[in-house]
Each structure stands twice: as C-alpha cells, then as structure tokens.
Design a protein around this motif. Sequence first.
Motif, PDB file in Angstrom:
ATOM      1  N   VAL A 196      -5.587  -1.094  -3.900  1.00 41.06           N
ATOM      2  CA  VAL A 196      -5.559  -0.827  -2.459  1.00 41.06           C
ATOM      3  C   VAL A 196      -6.712  -1.541  -1.764  1.00 41.06           C
ATOM      4  O   VAL A 196      -6.546  -2.117  -0.681  1.00 41.06           O
ATOM      5  CB  VAL A 196      -5.617   0.693  -2.181  1.00 41.06           C
ATOM      6  CG1 VAL A 196      -5.812   0.967  -0.686  1.00 41.06           C
ATOM      7  CG2 VAL A 196      -4.335   1.365  -2.663  1.00 41.06           C
ATOM      8  N   VAL A 243      -2.978   3.454   4.371  1.00 37.12           N
ATOM      9  CA  VAL A 243      -4.229   3.682   3.621  1.00 37.12           C
ATOM     10  C   VAL A 243      -4.572   5.166   3.612  1.00 37.12           C
ATOM     11  O   VAL A 243      -4.972   5.720   2.578  1.00 37.12           O
ATOM     12  CB  VAL A 243      -5.380   2.862   4.233  1.00 37.12           C
ATOM     13  CG1 VAL A 243      -6.699   3.199   3.552  1.00 37.12           C
ATOM     14  CG2 VAL A 243      -5.098   1.374   4.099  1.00 37.12           C
ATOM     15  N   PHE A 249      -2.457   7.065   1.093  1.00 38.19           N
ATOM     16  CA  PHE A 249      -2.942   6.917  -0.284  1.00 38.19           C
ATOM     17  C   PHE A 249      -4.201   7.754  -0.518  1.00 38.19           C
ATOM     18  O   PHE A 249      -4.321   8.462  -1.525  1.00 38.19           O
ATOM     19  CB  PHE A 249      -3.225   5.450  -0.594  1.00 38.19           C
ATOM     20  CG  PHE A 249      -3.934   5.246  -1.896  1.00 38.19           C
ATOM     21  CD1 PHE A 249      -3.246   5.335  -3.098  1.00 38.19           C
ATOM     22  CD2 PHE A 249      -5.302   4.987  -1.929  1.00 38.19           C
ATOM     23  CE1 PHE A 249      -3.904   5.171  -4.303  1.00 38.19           C
ATOM     24  CE2 PHE A 249      -5.966   4.819  -3.121  1.00 38.19           C
ATOM     25  CZ  PHE A 249      -5.262   4.910  -4.320  1.00 38.19           C
ATOM     26  N   LEU A 290      -5.787  -5.080  -1.393  1.00 32.05           N
ATOM     27  CA  LEU A 290      -4.798  -5.242  -0.318  1.00 32.05           C
ATOM     28  C   LEU A 290      -5.452  -5.078   1.055  1.00 32.05           C
ATOM     29  O   LEU A 290      -5.096  -5.779   2.018  1.00 32.05           O
ATOM     30  CB  LEU A 290      -3.671  -4.225  -0.491  1.00 32.05           C
ATOM     31  CG  LEU A 290      -2.713  -4.491  -1.661  1.00 32.05           C
ATOM     32  CD1 LEU A 290      -1.771  -3.312  -1.865  1.00 32.05           C
ATOM     33  CD2 LEU A 290      -1.918  -5.765  -1.433  1.00 32.05           C
ATOM     34  N   ARG A 291      -6.403  -4.156   1.171  1.00 33.35           N
ATOM     35  CA  ARG A 291      -7.146  -3.993   2.431  1.00 33.35           C
ATOM     36  C   ARG A 291      -7.860  -5.293   2.801  1.00 33.35           C
ATOM     37  O   ARG A 291      -7.792  -5.761   3.942  1.00 33.35           O
ATOM     38  CB  ARG A 291      -8.179  -2.873   2.297  1.00 33.35           C
ATOM     39  CG  ARG A 291      -7.629  -1.465   2.513  1.00 33.35           C
ATOM     40  CD  ARG A 291      -8.662  -0.428   2.141  1.00 33.35           C
ATOM     41  NE  ARG A 291      -9.916  -0.654   2.836  1.00 33.35           N
ATOM     42  CZ  ARG A 291     -10.243  -0.132   4.021  1.00 33.35           C
ATOM     43  NH1 ARG A 291      -9.386   0.660   4.632  1.00 33.35           N
ATOM     44  NH2 ARG A 291     -11.396  -0.377   4.579  1.00 33.35           N
ATOM     45  N   SER A 314       1.040   4.276  -2.627  1.00 34.17           N
ATOM     46  CA  SER A 314       0.860   5.644  -2.135  1.00 34.17           C
ATOM     47  C   SER A 314       2.001   6.555  -2.572  1.00 34.17           C
ATOM     48  O   SER A 314       1.798   7.749  -2.800  1.00 34.17           O
ATOM     49  CB  SER A 314       0.760   5.632  -0.605  1.00 34.17           C
ATOM     50  OG  SER A 314       0.608   6.936  -0.101  1.00 34.17           O
ATOM     51  N   ILE A 367       0.842  -1.205   0.000  1.00 35.63           N
ATOM     52  CA  ILE A 367       0.000   0.000   0.000  1.00 35.63           C
ATOM     53  C   ILE A 367       0.875   1.252   0.000  1.00 35.63           C
ATOM     54  O   ILE A 367       0.591   2.227  -0.715  1.00 35.63           O
ATOM     55  CB  ILE A 367      -0.941  -0.010   1.220  1.00 35.63           C
ATOM     56  CG1 ILE A 367      -1.901  -1.202   1.133  1.00 35.63           C
ATOM     57  CG2 ILE A 367      -1.733   1.291   1.297  1.00 35.63           C
ATOM     58  CD1 ILE A 367      -2.775  -1.379   2.359  1.00 35.63           C
TER      59      ILE A 367
END
Length: 666
Positions: free
Chosen positions: A365, A394, A397, A368-369, A348, A344
């Motif tokens: 993202v 997060v 980003f 990935l979360r 970013s 992430i």
Amino acid sequence: MDNEANKPQETAGGNQEVGNKDGLIPTPEERLEEKTIHVESTTTPSDAAINDEVQDEIDQENAEDAEDSENEKRHEIPFLDYHALSMENLVGELQRLVKNEKVQAISKHVNAIKHEFDLKFQAFLEEKKEEFIDAGGNEIDFRYNSVTKRQFNEVYKEYREKRDAYYMDLEKSLKSNLENRLAIIEELKGLVNVEEDINTTYKNFKDLQEKWRNAGPIPRNSYNDVWRTYHHHIEIFYDFLHLNRELRDLDFKHNLEEKQKLIARAEALQEEPDLGKAFRELQTLHKIWKEEVGPVAKEIREEIWDKFSAATKAMHARRQEHFAALESTYEENLVTKNKIIAGIEEISNAVGNSHKEIQNQIKQVEALREEFFQAGKVPQRVNEETWARFKDAVRGFNKKKNSFYKDLKKEQHDNLEKKRALLETAKALKDSEDLDHATPEMKRIQSEWKKIGHVPRKYSDSIWKDFKDACNHYFDRLHAQKNESQKEEITNLNLKNEILGRLKEFKLAGDKDQDLPKIKGFITEWKKVGHVPYNKRHINGKFNKIIDALFKKLDISKQESELLKYGDKIKQLANADNNERAISNERTFIKRKIDESKSEIRQLENNLQFFSNASEDNPLVKEVVNNINRHKDALATWKAKLKNLNIMENKLAKEDEEDTASSEEE
C-alpha cells in the motif's frame, strides 16, 4: 475615436498603463475576481473572442510584472508538481519560496502548496484519529501534535506577514502615483491653450508621455476613469497637432517602423521551441505595443493591427494545442491513478490474517501511495473526486489493518495470562521432591508453552526468562540426582571396558579343551557386572561379537555358543533373590520367542508356495529358503534354551526337596 484608438494596443502616445483594470495591483485573492476591459474591435466575433482571451492573459501577466520595481524584471518561478511531494517536502519548498522569491510573485505557488498540504495533513490526521479510536480511545479526547504542521504554520504566517506588509506599502505608492497621473493630465489639458511654437508644444507633449509611462500603477477603482480621461486629451492634442501635419506624419512614420519590427518579432516566435519563453516574449511585445509605441496613420491602423493580432492568435493556437496535449496526459494519469486506487481497494478487500501477511500488505500500500503521488496531475473536473476515492481506499485498508492489530493485541494479552499461569506452575514445581509427579508435569507445561502464541513485546523477554529459569532449576536438580544414581552404572561401564580390553588381547592356544574354559571365564566375568548407562549399552554387542569370533575359530556352532553363553544366564537366574519369579519370566520370554519363530517359518513356507514353478536357482527363492533355515536354527536354539532352563528348574526343585527332607529328619 477611430478603430485604432479604440484598441487597447493602439492608444495614442503609447501611454496606456499596463496592469489590472484600474491600475490597482490587487492582492492574490482579488486577482481571482479580475476582469479585463474589452473594447470595441472590427474583427469577427470568433476572432475577437480569441483575441480577448489571449489579451486578457497577457494583460494579467503584465499586471503582475508591473508590481516589480522598474529595474527588476520578473523571472520565471518553476511551478512544481506539488501533489507528488510529501508534507515535509511541501514545507521545505514553501520555506525556499518565502526566503528567496518576491512575495508578490509566489501567491499561486503558495496557494497550491497550502491546498496540497491541507489535503495530505487532513488525511494523515484522520488516519491517526482512527488508530486512536481503534486502540480504545474516545473521539473527543483525540489530540495530535504534528511537528510538520507546526513548521508549515510558522512559514505560512511569515509569508502572510510579508505579503501584507508589501501591499500596505504598495497602497501608499498607488495613491502617490494617482496624484502624479492626475497632475500629468492637467498639464496635457493646458498644451492646446498655450500660445507658443508648435515644436516646443510637441516636445512638451512627448515629455508628458514619458512622465505618464513612468508614473507607475494606480488604484484600480480609479484606473478606468483616469485612463479614459488621459486618452481623451491625447486625442484632443492630436486634433490640435493636425495643424502641423509634418510633425504628426513624422511621428506616424516612426511608430509604423517600430510596430512592423514588433510584428516581425511576434511572427518569428512561432519557431521558438520553448513555448514558455515564446509566450513571455509575446507578453513583452504587447507591453511595448501598448505602452511605448504610439499610433500610426489612420488608413493603415486596421491593417497593421490585424498583422500583429494574427501573430498573437497563432501563438494562442499553439498554446491551446499544448494545453490539449497536457489534458491528454492528465487523462492518462487519471487512468493510472484509478488503477492504483483499484489496487489499494483489492488489498483492502483481502487483508491478511497474520502479522507477516499484513506487514507485506502495508509495504504494498505504501508503494502504491508513492506511485499515486508520482503519477502526475489529473483533469481538474475529477481532481477532488479522485483524491477522495484515494483517501477512502487507504482509509479502508488502515481501518481493517488497525482492527486486526486491535484483535491481535487482545489475543496477545490472553496469551500473556496463559503464560503467567504456566509460570506460576513452574515456580511451584521447581523445588518439588516428588520427581515422578513433577517431571511429567514440567514437560507438559513446557509443551503447552510452545503452543501458546505471542505475548505483547514489552513482556515477552521477561516472562520467557522467568519461565526458563524455573524449568532449568528443576531439571538441573533432576539431572544431578540422576547422575548420582548413574555412578554405579558408570563403574560397571569402566569394569566392562577393562574386560573388553583384556578380551581383545586374548590369543587362542589352539587347544579347545584349554581355550574354551578361558572364554567361558570371560563370559562369566562379564555377566557378573551389572547394567551400564543406557547410551553405552552397545558395549555388550562389541563383547558378543568378539566371543562369537573366538567360538567360530574353535569350530563351535552358533547354537552351541549361544547355549554356552546362556549357561551363565541360567546361573544368574538360579542365584536371584526371587529365582522362581525370574525363571518364570524367562520361560515366558523364551516361549514367546519360540512362537514367533514358528510363525515366521510358517509365513515363509507359505510364501515359498508362490514360487512353485520357479527354479531353485531363482534369487528370490534362495532368499526365502535362507530365511526359513535361519529361523529354524533360531527355533532350535530357543528350544534348547528352554530345555536347559527346565533342567535347571528341576535341579533346583530336587535340591529344595532334599533340603526339606533333611530338615524333617533333624
């Protein structure tokens, strides 16, 4: 008191109350502060520590079981990986627990759910707040109404109300149980002072033990004193019972058999594959050992306890291995989550500069979360740190993403103003009569419109429709006027199609003197017809192709046929309104063609010198020679045309002189 009497597992009469320290069943918050009483033991310090640890855990579980009604055994409630659940799913799981499970059995589950929900909602709220500020909002004005949060609060409130009601009822029950237990102790005291048959006294003792066993939990602040008092009088009664060795030995024998059975069952648990089931069974065995089975003969108390303790330690070791394996898994999960966070952060640090790019990164993202939440637990020591790093990654980003769209929004509003200016120009020109000025200007603003980027979505359709309507209005007018001016060209096209049709049907008679005038008549008739539409000009090529074919059949050379067709062109020039200018332009055109032909011939002849050693049969040499001859023929034709043009010009000049002389004589 002897060793067995000092052990919690070996209380006389088997009447120690299982629960917390004092017999009071605490609230979930109070349980965090609980400490189990540790009594003296003859085991080594290390063994004692292990025994105390597992005994504390078993006592804690049994204390929770004691809260259930005596006819209902607590079942195992699955403890989910709440970290992997979304906020919506956490609300759903909390609703299920509150609706279907006993409120006293779900405190750990509810606390874990609330912890995860609060973390996720806080991160979600911070993200929305950043978006609000990035969009130009003031931080103090930020408000967010979350349906999910409202639902969670409603369910959590219902849980607390049920929990508080349960503990209020429980408190009343604990006080009542305390009164019953104190009354039992008073009856126990009186057994040693009653003059009656020992068998009757022993029976009354057993009845009191049974009543104690079923008396239920008491307030924990009274538990230690009540427990010690009860066991003190139990010991006094056994001293009293010493007078009747037969009854005591019979009791010891029965207790020994029961405890040997418990030891056998505890040792067999090592073969149980389900570790959770095995530990729950061990928990039950300890409860029976403490509450239901009395002491054994003093000389074997240490031995029998050590066997049971050894089985308990073996189970404890097995659980420790299990937890160590879990810890290893948590370490692996930590590595996975660190990689996800790094992924992430990498995105970013390279946020795209186009809508398409960023939308693709948003999907990455989000993936990935989801992978982060599904990766499982990490060691407790780094749990908060890992979560904080994940949130920061997060958030970093999202901040750059929001900044891009904030700039994009400004750019789109600038584009909107530019397009509005072009729209106003289009509206001003759409009814213009100055076509020479308006047409290129309309084409320019159309080209300029294409170069301007996107505008806000809510304006894009309407402004494009207005601009397109204005442009279409103008060009529809322009095309209508052009169609009017093209009517004459269309008439000429129809005439030429008619001539072309007759020419296709024409048949040579075989007599050159008879056929040639007819062909020249077609040429003259064709030349008299004016221009045709630009996109139909290829009709002239069709006509010339048929004429050349007819001349070839009459054995007329290409140059001669060109001059015959050129004769009509000269007549047109002579009859033009401004013939001098027309003839001058034609002469300039012919001279340029003569110069071009000469230049081509010179270039080709120079090229031919490079083939000095090549045979005349060489294909390349042949091609160059053919090109030279073709250009020489063309040069001769252009020179002949120039000669005919000069003759015609001289003839016109002579006619002008004669007309002038005639006028002077008159």
